[in-house]
Design an enzyme around this catalytic site. Structure first.
Site, PDB file in Angstrom:
ATOM      1  N   ARG A   1      73.556  -7.502  15.611  1.00 42.90           N
ATOM      2  CA  ARG A   1      74.953  -7.576  16.052  1.00 42.90           C
ATOM      3  C   ARG A   1      75.054  -8.121  17.465  1.00 42.90           C
ATOM      4  NH1 ARG A   1      78.484  -2.723  18.265  1.00 42.90           N
ATOM      5  NH2 ARG A   1      76.786  -3.033  19.745  1.00 42.90           N
TER       6      ARG A   1
ATOM      7  N   SER B   1      81.733  -5.053  14.757  1.00 41.13           N
ATOM      8  CA  SER B   1      81.208  -3.713  14.969  1.00 41.13           C
ATOM      9  C   SER B   1      80.125  -3.434  13.932  1.00 41.13           C
ATOM     10  CB  SER B   1      82.343  -2.693  14.846  1.00 41.13           C
ATOM     11  OG  SER B   1      82.865  -2.702  13.526  1.00 41.13           O
TER      12      SER B   1
ATOM     13  N   ASP C   1      92.840   5.340  11.845  1.00 39.41           N
ATOM     14  CA  ASP C   1      93.840   6.093  12.605  1.00 39.41           C
ATOM     15  C   ASP C   1      94.969   5.163  13.010  1.00 39.41           C
ATOM     16  OD1 ASP C   1      94.961   8.279  14.013  1.00 39.41           O
ATOM     17  OD2 ASP C   1      94.138   7.505  15.885  1.00 39.41           O
TER      18      ASP C   1
ATOM     19  N   GLY D   1      78.443   9.161  11.765  1.00 39.57           N
ATOM     20  CA  GLY D   1      78.655   9.640  13.119  1.00 39.57           C
ATOM     21  C   GLY D   1      78.316   8.576  14.148  1.00 39.57           C
TER      22      GLY D   1
ATOM     23  N   GLN E   1      93.010  -3.625  10.993  1.00 42.21           N
ATOM     24  CA  GLN E   1      93.120  -2.834  12.225  1.00 42.21           C
ATOM     25  C   GLN E   1      94.343  -3.243  13.034  1.00 42.21           C
ATOM     26  OE1 GLN E   1      89.190  -3.767  13.674  1.00 42.21           O
ATOM     27  NE2 GLN E   1      88.318  -1.811  13.022  1.00 42.21           N
TER      28      GLN E   1
ATOM     29  N   ASP F   1      75.553  13.981  -9.776  1.00 42.57           N
ATOM     30  CA  ASP F   1      74.550  15.006  -9.447  1.00 42.57           C
ATOM     31  C   ASP F   1      73.853  14.648  -8.145  1.00 42.57           C
ATOM     32  OD1 ASP F   1      72.101  13.337 -10.016  1.00 42.57           O
ATOM     33  OD2 ASP F   1      72.977  13.332 -12.034  1.00 42.57           O
TER      34      ASP F   1
ATOM     35  N   HIS G   1      81.146  16.813  -7.959  1.00 41.99           N
ATOM     36  CA  HIS G   1      79.991  17.368  -8.662  1.00 41.99           C
ATOM     37  C   HIS G   1      80.221  17.492 -10.170  1.00 41.99           C
ATOM     38  CE1 HIS G   1      76.032  18.758  -8.617  1.00 41.99           C
ATOM     39  NE2 HIS G   1      76.101  19.724  -7.712  1.00 41.99           N
TER      40      HIS G   1
ATOM     41  N   SER H   1      84.325   6.577   6.086  1.00 45.95           N
ATOM     42  CA  SER H   1      84.976   7.066   7.294  1.00 45.95           C
ATOM     43  C   SER H   1      83.977   7.011   8.440  1.00 45.95           C
ATOM     44  CB  SER H   1      85.468   8.510   7.095  1.00 45.95           C
ATOM     45  OG  SER H   1      86.033   9.009   8.293  1.00 45.95           O
ATOM     46  N   ASN H   2      84.358   6.372   9.523  1.00 49.38           N
ATOM     47  CA  ASN H   2      83.462   6.236  10.673  1.00 49.38           C
ATOM     48  C   ASN H   2      83.987   7.089  11.820  1.00 49.38           C
ATOM     49  OD1 ASN H   2      81.613   5.463  12.567  1.00 49.38           O
ATOM     50  ND2 ASN H   2      82.246   3.323  12.686  1.00 49.38           N
TER      51      ASN H   2
END
Length: 443
Positions: free
Chosen positions: A253, A268, A311, A386, A340, A418, A414, A361-362
């Site tokens: 990157r 990103s 967001d 994360g 964005q 599995d 579930h 989700s970041n």
């Protein structure tokens, strides 16, 4: 004598006819067009109400068919409403941030050519419950104030803002002494009435109760989140977590991000994560599916429409990038940038918010390290990442080295997924992220 009487009568009759004709011409000239209510049409997806985001017109503006009238925000998407008529805008019935109901008038418009277009929608003076703001309906706001019916008989004059204060405090407008012009109830009148009630009951007050606080309505994207997360409660989640080294990815990157920035593309980690998600789904396509609860089955989908939690000023929303399996990392980055920019204005179109098959989700962009993501039905898997941390790790020779590491968590339904399948998928995704060259050559 008789002849004189007849002549006098004829003269008077001629004057009456002439006067009536003049009055008739005056009325016809005054009503040069038919005023009709412009109703908010059904915009699909089962949407019952929307929030007014922006008006593109104001009273006195002349519009043509297909001109933009306003932008509205539902719990799923932003939609631009266009005009069905040629005419003159008379009254806007809502303010920005008011909630409008499907099928109710947005504004009043005077048609330029009354050829029957509005015959069934001819406007009338409103004095019933719809005129006083029952539920989410707010009456005309550009006229300043309007008559409102109370108990079906008595009338008061007040603005929507004053009516709202009265409703929140359980006050009947007919009980308030009006000091405004023409008997209008002002905000000051309501406050004075509240002060009077407070002073009258002060002697009987034993204990001061805390205020109830401000009631904030759930609307826009947050309303859709309410519905989706309520459905998600019925899903038996299980979570599989691991960590992933992103040293090579950072190097790739960093080599190109400045060049792409000059071209207006922000690069990103996320485009790489999205592409790795699609590549891993090619090996385990059963995870790119929707759950059919009624038939106890899954519908495996060919298109990799990868949703990305985002967001916005109006709350969390998950638009998706369509057909990621056919896109390069650069094309994914451009699509992500587009979404964005729209998200910053809470103006993401409905097409970008529907038909997601797999979501990500970041939380790392906010600063979080670990999370347990929640599945968005009818999807069956969601992933979360994360922030990158520089941590000590052992290399292949047993030496301690600094490594850039992110945590990853996958939540799955579930009932149909599995643990072994989820672990295999996570390892595939991790392989592509840790070896980004294979994302570029298609291996």
């Amino acid at each position: 004598m008789a002849m004189t009487w007849r002549l006098t009568a004829l003269v008077r009759l001629g004057r009456n006819v002439r006067d009536q004709k003049c009055r008739f011409l005056s009325v016809s000239c005054f009503r040069c067009g038919t005023v009709v209510p412009f109703k908010l049409s059904d915009i699909g997806e089962g949407i019952r109400d929307v929030t007014i985001k922006e008006w593109f017109v104001k009273p006195g503006d002349r519009v043509s068919q297909f001109d933009n009238i306003c932008e509205v925000q539902s719990d799923k998407a932003s939609v631009t409403i266009t005009s069905r008529y040629d005419g003159l805008i008379k009254t806007l019935r809502y303010k920005v941030d008011d909630v409008a109901l499907i099928g109710h008038p947005l504004l009043d418009i005077e048609l330029e050519d009354d050829n029957g277009n509005g015959e069934g929608e001819r406007i009338e003076r409103e004095t019933g419950p719809e005129a006083i703001g029952v539920g989410n309906k707010i009456g005309p706001v550009e006229e300043g104030a309007e008559h409102t019916a109370l108990n079906g008989l008595e009338k008061a004059l007040a603005t929507p803002a004053v009516r709202r204060i009265a409703m929140e405090n359980n006050i009947k407008l007919k009980d308030v002494v009006a000091t405004g012009k023409g008997g209008r109830v002002l905000k000051e009148d309501i406050l004075a009435y509240l002060e009077k009630i407070s002073a009258g009951s002060a002697g009987n007050r034993v204990e001061e109760k805390p205020t109830a606080g401000k009631l904030v309505s759930i609307k826009g994207y947050s309303k859709h989140m309410w519905k989706t997360m309520t459905r998600s409660l019925s899903i038996p989640h299980f979570v599989y977590s691991d960590e992933c080294t992103v040293d090579k990815l950072m190097g790739y990157r960093d080599e190109v991000k400045d060049t792409l920035k000059e071209q207006g593309v922000a690069l990103s980690f996320m485009p790489f994560f999205i592409k790795a998600t699609s590549r891993a789904l090619e090996k385990l396509p059963q995870l790119n599916a929707w759950l059919d609860e009624e038939n106890q089955a899954t519908r495996v989908l060919d298109s990799h429409n990868i949703g990305v939690a985002m967001d916005t000023p109006d709350g969390l929303v998950v638009p998706n990038i369509k057909n990621v399996q056919n896109l390069s990392i650069l094309e994914i980055a451009k699509e992500l940038n587009r979404l964005q920019e729209l998200g910053k204005k809470s103006s993401i179109p409905l097409n970008d918010l529907t038909d997601a098959t797999f979501s990500l989700s970041n939380i790392g962009v906010i600063g979080g390290t670990y999370t347990k993501p929640v599945i968005l039905p009818p999807q069956i898997v969601i992933g979360a990442f994360g922030k990158a941390q520089k941590l000590p790790r052992f290399d292949g020779k047993g030496n301690i080295v600094a490594a850039n590491v992110i945590s990853i968590s996958w939540a799955a339904d579930h009932r149909v997924v599995d643990g072994v399948t989820m672990a295999k998928y996570s390892n595939l995704w991790k392989y592509y992220v840790e070896n980004p060259a294979f994302l570029l050559i298609g291996a």
